[in-house]
Design a protein around this motif. Structure first.
Motif, PDB file in Angstrom:
ATOM      1  N   ALA A 125     -25.189  19.084 -25.588  1.00 52.39           N
ATOM      2  CA  ALA A 125     -24.634  20.515 -25.753  1.00 52.39           C
ATOM      3  C   ALA A 125     -25.836  21.360 -26.220  1.00 52.39           C
ATOM      4  CB  ALA A 125     -23.821  20.277 -26.873  1.00 52.39           C
TER       5      ALA A 125
ATOM      6  N   LEU B  91     -23.674  22.979 -34.275  1.00 53.06           N
ATOM      7  CA  LEU B  91     -22.937  22.273 -33.383  1.00 53.06           C
ATOM      8  C   LEU B  91     -22.879  20.913 -33.996  1.00 53.06           C
ATOM      9  CD1 LEU B  91     -25.090  22.637 -29.628  1.00 53.06           C
ATOM     10  CD2 LEU B  91     -22.760  23.546 -30.228  1.00 53.06           C
TER      11      LEU B  91
ATOM     12  N   ARG C 107     -20.742  17.236 -32.599  1.00 50.66           N
ATOM     13  CA  ARG C 107     -20.173  16.388 -31.526  1.00 50.66           C
ATOM     14  C   ARG C 107     -19.926  14.933 -32.141  1.00 50.66           C
ATOM     15  NH1 ARG C 107     -20.083  20.604 -29.764  1.00 50.66           N
ATOM     16  NH2 ARG C 107     -20.546  21.378 -27.626  1.00 50.66           N
TER      17      ARG C 107
END
Length: 275
Positions: free
Chosen positions: A204, A187, A189
């Motif tokens: 998330a 992930l 961000r």
């Protein structure tokens, strides 16, 4: 031993210049590397009250504190001029300083009228916190987690650049990323604020049910104390930063059993925590 912090230096005179950086021991990931030392900057939590009214807490370097208070008061329109600051009393603690500022009645009443509209501008992420207990909170220590394999940190900056889509086009965004147990980026961000980027990543990860203890999390920004707070609360195992930590950051990471690694531009990754 991987990391050792030398005893803190007293601030001394109320408006003394910033103390010399403190030496902190670390071990590089290179096999057989010796323990070395790096000079890291110091920081403290500074709480400011005006006429007894708690206004803000921010992380600052422990030097020229009175100059900072005067500049902060003027630049945030708390006073129109230094003539409205009558007195500054500083009380020093181990990792903090309390500043009690006496200002004119006119400035104080104006402050009370407009304090809700005041936005902190020090860039530290803690402006607006109104108690030292919030800046230096009691956190539940983590269970120690294993360090990620050294090979998972090789070429890290290039892998971050590949994952940071918006940052490549704008050049103005911080990123927070999580890499899984196999070293794969899971992930990413991004946000203009380093704290926002990490909060987005935490949200998330939890929404996706990703185990924060497995693998490691990376922040592209300075590894400030409030990022340590967030990492501990989110139960991370390892936090990796692309910028050097401060002495206080290292102390808190060690205290709460958070693995803390710095990846310099041209040198091998440096392990600052655990001890």
């Amino acid at each position: 031993m991987i990391c050792r912090v030398e005893p803190s230096v007293a601030i001394g005179d109320a408006n003394a210049p910033a103390p010399q950086p403190l030496n902190v021991s670390y071990r590089e990931y290179d096999e057989g590397a010796q323990v070395a030392q790096a000079a890291l900057a110091a920081e403290i939590a500074l709480a400011i009250t005006y006429n007894g009214l708690s206004q803000a807490v921010m992380m600052v370097s422990p030097g020229n504190i009175e100059d900072f208070i005067r500049g902060f008061s003027v630049s945030n329109a708390i006073v129109d001029s230094l003539d409205e600051i009558y007195d500054i009393q500083l009380t020093h603690f181990d990792q903090a300083c309390q500043a009690d500022v006496e200002i004119s009645s006119r400035a104080f009443w104006a402050l009370k009228d407009h304090r809700r509209q005041m936005a902190g501008t020090s860039g530290c992420g803690l402006c607006g916190v109104e108690a030292l207990e919030q800046a230096l909170p009691q956190l539940e220590s983590l269970q120690p987690a294993p360090l990620p394999p050294a090979q998972h940190l090789k070429g890290l900056r290039e892998r971050i650049e590949e994952a940071q889509i918006m940052g490549k086009s704008t050049g103005a965004l911080h990123a927070a990323l999580h890499f899984g147990a196999d070293g794969t980026a899971l992930l990413c961000r991004e946000d203009i604020g380093r704290h926002n980027a990490l909060d987005k990543l935490i949200g998330a990860m939890q929404h996706a049910g990703i185990d924060a203890r497995s693998g490691f999390t990376v922040v592209t920004s300075r590894c400030s104390l409030e990022l340590i707070h967030k990492a501990v609360r989110a139960r991370f195992g390892t936090l990796v930063s692309l910028s050097a930590p401060t002495v206080l950051t290292v102390q808190w990471a060690r205290k709460h059993h958070l693995n803390l690694i710095h990846v310099p531009h041209r040198n091998a990754p440096r392990i600052y925590s655990p001890v």
